[in-house]
Motif scaffolding. Structure first.
Motif, PDB file in Angstrom:
ATOM      1  N   ALA A 145      10.184  32.449  21.709  1.00 19.43           N
ATOM      2  CA  ALA A 145      10.457  33.885  20.668  1.00 19.43           C
ATOM      3  C   ALA A 145      12.333  33.437  21.004  1.00 19.43           C
ATOM      4  CB  ALA A 145      10.111  35.224  20.788  1.00 19.43           C
ATOM      5  N   ILE A 146      12.289  33.095  22.900  1.00 20.13           N
ATOM      6  CA  ILE A 146      14.211  32.690  22.517  1.00 20.13           C
ATOM      7  C   ILE A 146      14.522  31.950  21.785  1.00 20.13           C
ATOM      8  CG2 ILE A 146      14.977  31.884  24.683  1.00 20.13           C
ATOM      9  CD1 ILE A 146      13.857  34.039  26.640  1.00 20.13           C
ATOM     10  N   ALA A 147      13.456  30.535  21.624  1.00 17.77           N
ATOM     11  CA  ALA A 147      14.151  29.414  21.106  1.00 17.77           C
ATOM     12  C   ALA A 147      14.239  29.469  19.811  1.00 17.77           C
ATOM     13  CB  ALA A 147      12.548  28.682  21.452  1.00 17.77           C
ATOM     14  N   ALA A 148      13.301  30.806  18.595  1.00 16.81           N
ATOM     15  CA  ALA A 148      13.444  31.357  17.666  1.00 16.81           C
ATOM     16  C   ALA A 148      14.703  31.830  17.209  1.00 16.81           C
ATOM     17  CB  ALA A 148      12.450  31.701  17.334  1.00 16.81           C
ATOM     18  N   LEU A 149      14.861  32.778  18.557  1.00 12.39           N
ATOM     19  CA  LEU A 149      16.377  33.108  18.645  1.00 12.39           C
ATOM     20  C   LEU A 149      17.985  32.891  18.462  1.00 12.39           C
ATOM     21  CD1 LEU A 149      15.878  36.764  20.844  1.00 12.39           C
ATOM     22  CD2 LEU A 149      15.344  36.098  17.803  1.00 12.39           C
ATOM     23  N   ALA A 150      17.418  31.359  19.162  1.00 12.47           N
ATOM     24  CA  ALA A 150      18.567  30.856  19.954  1.00 12.47           C
ATOM     25  C   ALA A 150      18.795  30.080  18.003  1.00 12.47           C
ATOM     26  CB  ALA A 150      18.492  29.972  20.511  1.00 12.47           C
ATOM     27  N   LEU A 151      17.637  29.780  17.513  1.00  8.86           N
ATOM     28  CA  LEU A 151      17.794  28.648  16.260  1.00  8.86           C
ATOM     29  C   LEU A 151      18.626  30.220  15.165  1.00  8.86           C
ATOM     30  CD1 LEU A 151      15.455  27.472  14.329  1.00  8.86           C
ATOM     31  CD2 LEU A 151      16.643  28.337  13.241  1.00  8.86           C
ATOM     32  N   VAL A 156      23.428  31.039  11.881  1.00  4.93           N
ATOM     33  CA  VAL A 156      24.324  32.483  11.442  1.00  4.93           C
ATOM     34  C   VAL A 156      25.472  32.089  11.945  1.00  4.93           C
ATOM     35  CG1 VAL A 156      24.954  34.830  11.145  1.00  4.93           C
ATOM     36  CG2 VAL A 156      22.812  34.061  10.642  1.00  4.93           C
ATOM     37  N   ALA A 157      26.308  31.746  13.192  1.00  5.96           N
ATOM     38  CA  ALA A 157      27.184  32.037  13.884  1.00  5.96           C
ATOM     39  C   ALA A 157      26.949  30.075  14.449  1.00  5.96           C
ATOM     40  CB  ALA A 157      27.553  32.465  14.681  1.00  5.96           C
ATOM     41  N   SER A 158      27.638  29.294  13.113  1.00  7.56           N
ATOM     42  CA  SER A 158      28.060  27.700  13.673  1.00  7.56           C
ATOM     43  C   SER A 158      28.623  27.466  14.625  1.00  7.56           C
ATOM     44  CB  SER A 158      27.872  26.979  12.446  1.00  7.56           C
ATOM     45  OG  SER A 158      28.809  27.219  11.662  1.00  7.56           O
ATOM     46  N   GLY A 159      28.920  26.069  15.086  1.00 12.87           N
ATOM     47  CA  GLY A 159      30.087  25.725  16.066  1.00 12.87           C
ATOM     48  C   GLY A 159      29.680  25.873  17.620  1.00 12.87           C
ATOM     49  N   ALA A 160      30.869  26.089  18.688  1.00 17.79           N
ATOM     50  CA  ALA A 160      30.304  26.268  19.752  1.00 17.79           C
ATOM     51  C   ALA A 160      30.238  27.821  20.225  1.00 17.79           C
ATOM     52  CB  ALA A 160      31.891  25.505  20.093  1.00 17.79           C
ATOM     53  N   PRO A 161      31.831  28.790  19.383  1.00 20.49           N
ATOM     54  CA  PRO A 161      30.860  29.934  19.682  1.00 20.49           C
ATOM     55  C   PRO A 161      29.329  30.405  19.403  1.00 20.49           C
ATOM     56  CG  PRO A 161      33.334  29.689  18.222  1.00 20.49           C
ATOM     57  CD  PRO A 161      32.453  28.526  19.039  1.00 20.49           C
ATOM     58  N   GLY A 162      29.142  29.790  18.464  1.00 15.16           N
ATOM     59  CA  GLY A 162      27.580  30.083  18.813  1.00 15.16           C
ATOM     60  C   GLY A 162      27.003  29.722  19.843  1.00 15.16           C
ATOM     61  N   GLN A 163      26.896  28.350  19.935  1.00 11.60           N
ATOM     62  CA  GLN A 163      25.879  27.744  20.500  1.00 11.60           C
ATOM     63  C   GLN A 163      26.006  28.849  22.198  1.00 11.60           C
ATOM     64  OE1 GLN A 163      28.009  24.444  20.217  1.00 11.60           O
ATOM     65  NE2 GLN A 163      27.004  23.640  18.112  1.00 11.60           N
ATOM     66  N   ILE A 164      27.624  28.713  22.860  1.00 12.36           N
ATOM     67  CA  ILE A 164      27.775  29.763  23.906  1.00 12.36           C
ATOM     68  C   ILE A 164      26.631  30.709  24.107  1.00 12.36           C
ATOM     69  CG2 ILE A 164      29.363  30.368  25.307  1.00 12.36           C
ATOM     70  CD1 ILE A 164      31.267  28.519  24.401  1.00 12.36           C
ATOM     71  N   LEU A 341      18.593  25.725  19.776  1.00 14.21           N
ATOM     72  CA  LEU A 341      19.748  25.007  19.064  1.00 14.21           C
ATOM     73  C   LEU A 341      20.001  23.384  18.616  1.00 14.21           C
ATOM     74  CD1 LEU A 341      21.736  27.072  21.322  1.00 14.21           C
ATOM     75  CD2 LEU A 341      23.028  25.327  21.904  1.00 14.21           C
ATOM     76  N   LEU A 342      18.870  22.833  19.673  1.00 16.34           N
ATOM     77  CA  LEU A 342      18.291  21.267  18.982  1.00 16.34           C
ATOM     78  C   LEU A 342      17.797  21.747  17.834  1.00 16.34           C
ATOM     79  CD1 LEU A 342      18.761  18.241  19.601  1.00 16.34           C
ATOM     80  CD2 LEU A 342      16.778  17.964  21.164  1.00 16.34           C
ATOM     81  N   ALA A 343      16.727  22.455  17.600  1.00 22.41           N
ATOM     82  CA  ALA A 343      15.837  22.400  16.417  1.00 22.41           C
ATOM     83  C   ALA A 343      17.024  23.039  14.879  1.00 22.41           C
ATOM     84  CB  ALA A 343      15.121  23.306  16.534  1.00 22.41           C
ATOM     85  N   SER A 344      18.144  23.537  15.189  1.00 21.63           N
ATOM     86  CA  SER A 344      18.864  24.131  14.152  1.00 21.63           C
ATOM     87  C   SER A 344      20.095  22.720  13.824  1.00 21.63           C
ATOM     88  CB  SER A 344      20.166  25.166  15.106  1.00 21.63           C
ATOM     89  OG  SER A 344      21.076  25.380  13.539  1.00 21.63           O
ATOM     90  N   ALA A 345      20.251  22.025  15.110  1.00 22.93           N
ATOM     91  CA  ALA A 345      21.640  20.531  14.412  1.00 22.93           C
ATOM     92  C   ALA A 345      19.668  19.768  14.009  1.00 22.93           C
ATOM     93  CB  ALA A 345      21.538  20.097  16.003  1.00 22.93           C
ATOM     94  N   LEU A 346      19.236  19.774  13.972  1.00 23.69           N
ATOM     95  CA  LEU A 346      17.420  18.809  13.491  1.00 23.69           C
ATOM     96  C   LEU A 346      18.064  19.222  12.024  1.00 23.69           C
ATOM     97  CD1 LEU A 346      15.057  16.988  12.738  1.00 23.69           C
ATOM     98  CD2 LEU A 346      14.012  19.109  13.250  1.00 23.69           C
TER      99      LEU A 346
END
Length: 396
Positions: A145-151, A156-164, A341-346
């Motif tokens: 669930a944490i992974a899915a929420l991070a994805l 939605v919030a791409s870029g460094a702010p969303g990743q941090i 994060l990595l799944a989103s980048a995929l």
């Protein structure tokens, strides 16, 4: 406290051989290190090696390179640590710098097809990494669930702010829902020579470096290097996780094109050594000065320096304390978040930039199947997809 028992020259020679031959990514590198330094040379015992691996996986930065740096410290002090880093990093960094010089010359149909094939390599490699990391870092409902929420957050919030934000929320969620028992045992069995004073000095240097990395810079060179430092300082899990961070750091501001970024990332799969040397390619092709070999060298130092500093800061204290239950719970949440994060980048930018036709889908799926089902070495997959890309480029 253990004392150095060898020379920096000896360390450099061994790690240079490993830098030329260590294919397969961070997990494979740790296997090479164990065979070279625990089994063959007995520079440290099994317990000490396991403790170093645990520490480096807990810290931000490139885990396998941090383990190598720590082994060099153990064997020959600070010069030994530097020798280990140079030996392990130089071969792949040099090859990627040469590829950066050649990348601009690939203008014909075959050359553009080859670059497109390297982008398809990135699709297969990142998909394999997402699958493997999900199995090990998000195997239960809470961490999934944490992974899915991070994805979702990074979509939605791409870029460094969303990743941090995703990494921070992962740590908070880990504290709330992940129950991770503290490690048994009492810390490093054979810590590299260091002192609390040296550890605190390195911690202070890391904090200052991080503050400078987040400062606004008008100078393009300093702004570019600050972005690389941020990527190196915020990576948990190492290896492929640096992809979305570096993409936000250098593609979004326009220093490196999306096409060149993915082609370089695909080329990075074909060379031995740490994946973080991808930064050398980025420094060489970036529009921010100086570019070329000097830009590659500066970017290389920038991405590795935060991990080295935080490692040397942690060593004197990890020996006594190790991570507690709450720290391990937070780290479990962070590790689950980096899967997202990595799944989103995929999907974006890897899939959206590389897959343009049914033939591309077929090639990417074939590469993924070769890696996962048939355990084909990544170098073979890189060569095959690059050749297929060149052939389809000519056919078009």
């Amino acid at each position: 406290m253990t004392q150095p028992r060898g020379t920096a020259r000896e360390v450099l020679a061994v790690f240079f051989r490993l830098g030329l031959t260590s294919f397969g990514g961070p997990v494979a590198h740790l296997g090479y290190f164990r065979n070279a330094f625990v089994v063959e040379r007995t520079w440290l015992d099994e317990s000490a090696y396991a403790d170093l691996v645990a520490l480096c996986q807990f810290l931000p930065g490139p885990a396998s390179s941090q383990v190598g740096f720590a082994i060099g410290l153990t064997r020959a002090g600070v010069l030994g640590g530097l020798a280990a880093w140079v030996g392990f990093t130089l071969p792949s960094a040099a090859l990627l710098t040469l590829f950066a010089a050649a990348e601009g010359a690939l203008n014909g149909a075959a050359g553009q097809g080859l670059l497109h094939g390297l982008k398809l390599v990135a699709v297969a490699i990142v998909a394999q990494a997402v699958l493997g990391m999900a199995r090990s870092l998000a195997p239960d409902p809470a961490r999934a669930a944490i992974a899915a929420l991070a994805l979702m957050l990074t979509a939605v919030a791409s870029g460094a702010p969303g990743q941090i934000a995703a990494i921070g929320l992962g740590a908070v969620a880990g504290l709330l829902v992940c129950d991770r028992p503290a490690a048994s045992g009492g810390g490093l069995a054979a810590a590299p020579p260091s002192s609390r004073r040296a550890g605190l000095a390195c911690l202070a240097a890391f904090v200052v470096l991080l503050a400078l990395a987040f400062a606004p810079w008008a100078n393009q060179t300093l702004a570019f290097l600050a972005a690389i430092v941020r990527s190196g300082a915020l990576v948990f899990g190492g290896g492929h996780v640096v992809l979305p961070l570096l993409r936000a750091a250098v593609v979004a501001p326009g220093w490196v094109s999306e096409s060149a970024f993915l082609a370089g990332y695909g080329a990075a799969q074909a060379v031995p050594g740490p994946l973080f040397t991808f930064a050398a390619f980025l420094g060489a092709v970036a529009s921010a000065p100086p570019g070329g070999a000097l830009g590659a060298a500066l970017a290389l130092v920038a991405i590795f320096l935060p991990g080295a500093l935080v490692l040397m800061a942690a060593l004197p204290f990890w020996r006594r304390l190790g991570p507690g239950r709450r720290a391990r719970a937070a780290m479990a949440g962070v590790n689950a978040a980096v899967v997202g994060l990595l799944a989103s980048a995929l999907y974006d930018p890897v899939w959206t930039s590389a897959v343009r036709s049914p033939v591309d889908v077929a090639l990417a799926v074939a590469g993924f199947s070769a890696l996962v089902a048939w355990r084909t070495p990544p170098l073979v997959v890189v060569a095959a997809l690059a050749a297929a890309g060149a052939a389809t480029g000519i056919a078009r």
